[in-house]
Design a protein around this motif. Sequence first.
Motif, short mmCIF file in Angstrom:
data_model
loop_
_atom_site.label_atom_id
_atom_site.label_comp_id
_atom_site.label_asym_id
_atom_site.label_seq_id
_atom_site.Cartn_x
_atom_site.Cartn_y
_atom_site.Cartn_z
N PRO A 299 -8.06 4.21 -11.54
CA PRO A 299 -7.20 4.41 -10.36
C PRO A 299 -6.13 5.48 -10.57
O PRO A 299 -5.49 5.51 -11.62
CB PRO A 299 -6.54 3.04 -10.15
N PRO A 300 -5.98 6.36 -9.58
CA PRO A 300 -4.86 7.30 -9.60
C PRO A 300 -3.60 6.52 -9.19
O PRO A 300 -3.66 5.30 -9.05
CB PRO A 300 -5.25 8.29 -8.51
N GLU B 93 -12.21 -4.37 4.67
CA GLU B 93 -12.56 -5.06 3.43
C GLU B 93 -12.43 -4.11 2.23
O GLU B 93 -11.85 -4.46 1.20
CB GLU B 93 -14.01 -5.56 3.60
N PHE B 94 -12.93 -2.89 2.40
CA PHE B 94 -12.85 -1.90 1.32
C PHE B 94 -11.38 -1.63 0.96
O PHE B 94 -11.00 -1.66 -0.21
CB PHE B 94 -13.53 -0.60 1.76
N LEU B 95 -10.58 -1.39 1.98
CA LEU B 95 -9.17 -1.04 1.73
C LEU B 95 -8.37 -2.23 1.20
O LEU B 95 -7.33 -2.06 0.58
CB LEU B 95 -8.53 -0.50 3.01
N GLY C 223 -7.68 -1.39 -6.26
CA GLY C 223 -7.14 -1.70 -7.58
C GLY C 223 -5.63 -1.57 -7.58
O GLY C 223 -4.95 -2.03 -6.66
N SER C 224 -5.11 -0.86 -8.60
CA SER C 224 -3.65 -0.79 -8.72
C SER C 224 -3.06 0.38 -7.94
O SER C 224 -1.84 0.54 -7.91
CB SER C 224 -3.28 -0.65 -10.19
N LEU D 239 6.35 8.41 -5.94
CA LEU D 239 7.65 8.25 -6.59
C LEU D 239 8.24 6.87 -6.33
O LEU D 239 8.75 6.21 -7.22
CB LEU D 239 8.59 9.34 -6.08
N SER D 240 8.14 6.43 -5.08
CA SER D 240 8.70 5.12 -4.74
C SER D 240 7.99 4.00 -5.50
O SER D 240 8.62 3.02 -5.91
CB SER D 240 8.60 4.89 -3.22
N GLU D 241 6.68 4.15 -5.71
CA GLU D 241 5.95 3.14 -6.50
C GLU D 241 6.46 3.13 -7.93
O GLU D 241 6.65 2.08 -8.54
CB GLU D 241 4.45 3.42 -6.49
N ARG D 242 6.67 4.32 -8.49
CA ARG D 242 7.19 4.38 -9.87
C ARG D 242 8.56 3.74 -9.96
O ARG D 242 8.86 3.02 -10.89
CB ARG D 242 7.30 5.84 -10.32
#
Length: 436
Positions: free
Chosen positions: A50-51, A71-73, A78-79, A125-128
Amino acid sequence: MSAQPIQILLSAPGQQALNAIYSQFIADRRLLVVGLATTLQMLEQSLQAPPEVAVIDAELLVDLGERGLVEFLSSRLGSCVAIVLLPRQLERMAGAIGQLDRVREVMVKPVGVAQVIDRCYQIGLSERVAREAMAPATSRAMSALAQMTGAARAVAFAGTRVFAIGGGKGGSGKTTIAVNLAYRLNQAGIRTLLMGFDTPDAVGVQLGLPMAPNSLNWFRRPTRDGFAASLQHKDGLDICLSPNDKVEAARIAARAPDQDGSIARLTEAARDHHPPYAAIVMDLPPTESEWSIQPLLRANTVILVCEPDLASAVNLVSTIRLLTGVFDPRYQVPRDAIYAVMNRVLPEDAMTPKRMQEAIREHLDGWAPPFVAVIPNDPGVRACQMDYIPPVTRRQEFAAGIDQIVDFFYSDILGRPAAKAARSRRFMGITFRMVQ
Ligand SMILES: Nc1ncnc2c1ncn2[C@@H]1O[C@H](COP(=O)(O)OP(=O)(O)OP(=O)(O)O)[C@@H](O)[C@H]1O
Ligand SMILES: [Mg+2]
């Protein structure tokens, strides 16, 4: 330390469509394209490693049908988190897709590439930032909190840095700093919510916002939709004003923190909102009311604003004692969550942060909060506020003071000074520039 670029997976329906956006993505050094997909199979493969952010063109998923797409989304990301580009014929699904756990944004095509790039950066950035908020320093504070007992035990939020801007003294610049810090964080790419808790509301006055909608929309309907309806927006920053009604505010204050529709629950709704905020900045009232106590119970970073004089030193001591529960067990802020900012400093001032710390240490068993910024007194600040302009966008020295706060908490993640991050950030195709 310089921050690593945000890792991106790019997808598009066909090589030609991909070529059209790829060159612009690789030209932006804030991002690093680590995967490319022009078919569903390639997309599935790329998601194996995963990116950080995946740009998913939903045209690659249309063969799965509408349920298959959802369903896919919901299960295959993943992460990583995703920006979903929807073909216009699927526009009606935007709301439902936007609610999915890993989806951070839904854009209906056609969209400008510059806008997608900008959102990739802000979201990555917000995820980090949110991950960092769960890293050691905060978990120490969390475990200190976990050891506490009593009905009013503090529950800090992991994953979102929740700033409470407070201080015992009236007029020290709490609202000014809350507004400008939030504005700057958002400008630097950190998804931020600004919340006002003072009645009458002080935040909206500085930004020239109407008095409603405000948090009363949530207090009357404490649901996710109620929260969304309580928000206002300025230059991409989300803002939740306080109720502009003393009678309602008193009625709400009577609700215990754990009760439905309480002030503490409002801050929880803000933390749980989707897409999530990486930072929440709360402007607290000067008084010792529930409107200050309950937000403090949910904050994990308290910034006390003081002025460079002895009265402020005395005030700081009593505020810190109050916050740490010396006088009133309803307050439970651990010391290592408390920071200070010195505001309205003149060149001739003799009181420095070091002297202030020395003055207060002897009254706090040898401890004093770290000062994260010194902000000059600048008459231009009030002039900007009269025109509803955040002074951080106009007054260079004042902005440098606010940026000290941003840099203290986020320099590792931003990888460059806040001033630079904010200056170069494009928003919706517009480039923000500091006016010197
Ligand atoms: N760094 C600064 N330089 C010049 N003026 C400032 C500065 N910071 C704040 N002010 C001015 O001080 C006044 C009080 O600021 P502000 O309302 O932000 O304080 P506050 O602590 O939130 O007040 P209250 O206790 O009433 O909530 C405002 O007129 C504001 O323009
Ligand atoms: Mg105020």
